[in-house]
Design an enzyme around this catalytic site. Structure first.
Site, mmCIF file in Angstrom:
data_model
loop_
_atom_site.group_PDB
_atom_site.id
_atom_site.type_symbol
_atom_site.label_atom_id
_atom_site.label_comp_id
_atom_site.label_asym_id
_atom_site.label_seq_id
_atom_site.Cartn_x
_atom_site.Cartn_y
_atom_site.Cartn_z
ATOM 1 N N GLU A 327 60.071 -29.041 -11.746
ATOM 2 C CA GLU A 327 59.718 -28.031 -11.019
ATOM 3 C C GLU A 327 60.028 -26.702 -11.886
ATOM 4 O O GLU A 327 61.052 -26.371 -12.328
ATOM 5 C CB GLU A 327 60.248 -27.709 -9.811
ATOM 6 C CG GLU A 327 59.507 -28.588 -8.775
ATOM 7 C CD GLU A 327 60.125 -28.441 -7.310
ATOM 8 O OE1 GLU A 327 59.561 -28.888 -6.418
ATOM 9 O OE2 GLU A 327 61.201 -27.465 -7.141
ATOM 10 N N CYS A 328 59.256 -25.870 -12.157
ATOM 11 C CA CYS A 328 59.276 -24.510 -13.010
ATOM 12 C C CYS A 328 60.057 -24.786 -14.178
ATOM 13 O O CYS A 328 59.596 -25.304 -15.194
ATOM 14 C CB CYS A 328 59.958 -23.448 -12.123
ATOM 15 S SG CYS A 328 59.643 -21.781 -12.545
ATOM 16 N N GLY A 329 61.544 -24.025 -14.156
ATOM 17 C CA GLY A 329 62.407 -24.391 -15.236
ATOM 18 C C GLY A 329 62.431 -25.841 -15.748
ATOM 19 O O GLY A 329 62.514 -26.099 -16.807
#
Length: 436
Positions: A327-329
């Site tokens: 997720e994201c990072g």
């Protein structure tokens, strides 16, 4: 029945978090059990709440969650003496299009649960106008009840007197006024406050905030203004399925954005969580059946992550036979490369072709509704997932097959579709809940 309040303000940056932490710790020091919540999508504030109260704090979100989910989450406060829900942005700030049970505004939670609102007002650069703002917020929505205000960053006794007189004339209770006090300023970085676990002196800072607020705010009057709330049994719990039975979870300063309600839902469903630290060059546990890399700050640790060969080779080996999701990072680290703020490119895991740059910074912020085109751990094709996106990285390349069709809160299709390749999947949005 717990005494319940919402801490809100006309805007961000006024002092909601500081007041919430101070009140929570001050009442905790009086022997009261305090339960905090955070309205809206925020990873950082709940960790500060937990540091102040010694109880886990969770997010409640009217755009992403239905009333049953919110009722289930707040029922944890049944054994508390005091409930404090910290708002996000301004009291009525949400998105234009209604979500599951509201627009994501703090006012939705206050009205839904019947919790009175304490406003934090910063009257810097004004005097009587502060009363007009408070009165407008009080009268804007009939179902939201204002308990009173706490003034923050007053310039002088004369300034305080002018503002107090105007508020009194408007029939608004003033619980106290806080002069400027640099010693309780919380450090910040690009995604918000520096996280609680990164601050060795966080306990002392919260203690000082509690002392300072107790000196200037009538804590008894605030507590007396609270609503007497009786938790209702929820008809249904969280609509969150664990991504696997035994979950290898990346967890350190680079991968720290995990919603407490998600972890609790996974464990409640019988899943076991096995944390590992990519920054310590650890690989996911070989006995796990899925690996999950949450968001965080990989852009601040890109060189170290690139140099940690055991982590990267272990992650690649894991993904040969089992699902890995970021997720994201975490999505950025699953990609081919990450360019840091200095313009230096670092090789990442290479499980996906994604390339991102923190040197070319542009804020991406907002709710997201994704319809999966393919499965991801814990969710089937066609599932409608609600979450939010908040990062400053720019996509340089996203060559893999899209994971989902992703819309913002207005219904517009966005470019951050997520990716899938082999057993690897990733998204820029952080999952909050799946539509029932």
């Amino acid at each position: 029945m717990p005494a319940s309040l919402v801490i809100s303000a006309p805007a961000s940056g006024v002092g909601k978090t500081t007041l919430t932490l101070a009140l929570a710790r001050a009442w905790r020091q009086r022997g009261l059990n305090v339960q905090c919540f955070k309205s809206g999508p925020d990873y950082i504030d709940p960790a500060f709440h937990a540091a102040a109260t010694e109880r886990a704090s969770v997010n409640v979100d009217s755009w992403a969650m239905d009333r049953g989910t919110i009722a289930h989450l707040v029922s944890r406060a049944a054994d508390a003496d005091v409930v404090l829900a910290e708002g996000s942005m301004g009291l009525f700030d949400g998105v234009a299009a209604r979500g599951v049970s509201g627009t994501g505004a703090t006012a939705d939670i206050a009205e839904m649960l019947g919790w009175p609102v304490v406003l934090v007002i910063d009257p810097s650069g004004q005097a009587q106008t502060a009363a007009a703002i408070a009165a407008g917020l009080r009268d804007y929505r009939a179902g939201v009840r204002l308990a009173g205000v706490v003034l923050n960053r007053v310039a002088s006794p004369r300034h305080e007197d002018l503002v107090r007189r105007a508020l009194n004339e408007a029939g608004i209770v003033v619980f106290g006024a806080l002069p400027r006090h640099a010693e309780i300023s919380l450090p910040k970085r690009h995604l918000g406050l520096v996280q609680a676990e990164e601050q060795a002196e966080i306990g002392k800072l919260i203690d000082e905030a509690a002392r300072f607020v107790a000196e200037h705010v009538d804590l008894d009057a605030v507590l007396h203004s609270a609503g007497k709330w009786s938790p209702q049994a929820a008809a249904n719990g969280l609509n969150v399925r664990p991504p696997g039975q035994r979950i290898a979870l990346a967890r350190d300063a680079a991968f720290s954005f995990v919603y407490p309600h998600m972890l609790e839902a996974w464990r409640a469903a019988g899943a076991e969580i096995v944390p590992f630290s990519p920054l310590a060059d650890e690989a996911p546990d070989a006995s796990a059946d899925v690996c999950w890399l949450p968001g965080g700050y990989p852009e601040l640790h890109a060189a170290k992550l690139a140099a940690n060969a055991r982590f990267r080779s272990g992650l690649r080996a894991f993904a040969e036979t089992r699902p890995v999701h970021g997720e994201c990072g975490g999505y950025m680290v699953l990609g081919a490369g990450l360019t840091d703020a200095d313009g230096i490119s670092h090789e990442m895991a290479g499980l996906l072709g994604l390339e991102t740059s923190f040197a070319k910074r542009r804020m991406h912020l907002g709710y997201r509704l994704a319809e999966l085109a393919a499965p991801m751990p814990g969710h089937k094709p066609g599932a409608r997932l609600r979450g939010h996106e908040f990062h400053y990285s720019t996509i340089l390349a996203q060559p893999d097959t899209p994971l989902a069709v992703v819309h913002d809160a207005t219904g517009a299709v966005i470019a951050e579709t997520g990716s899938r390749r082999g057993h690897a999947t990733g998204t820029f949005f952080h999952l909050i809940a799946e539509d029932r």
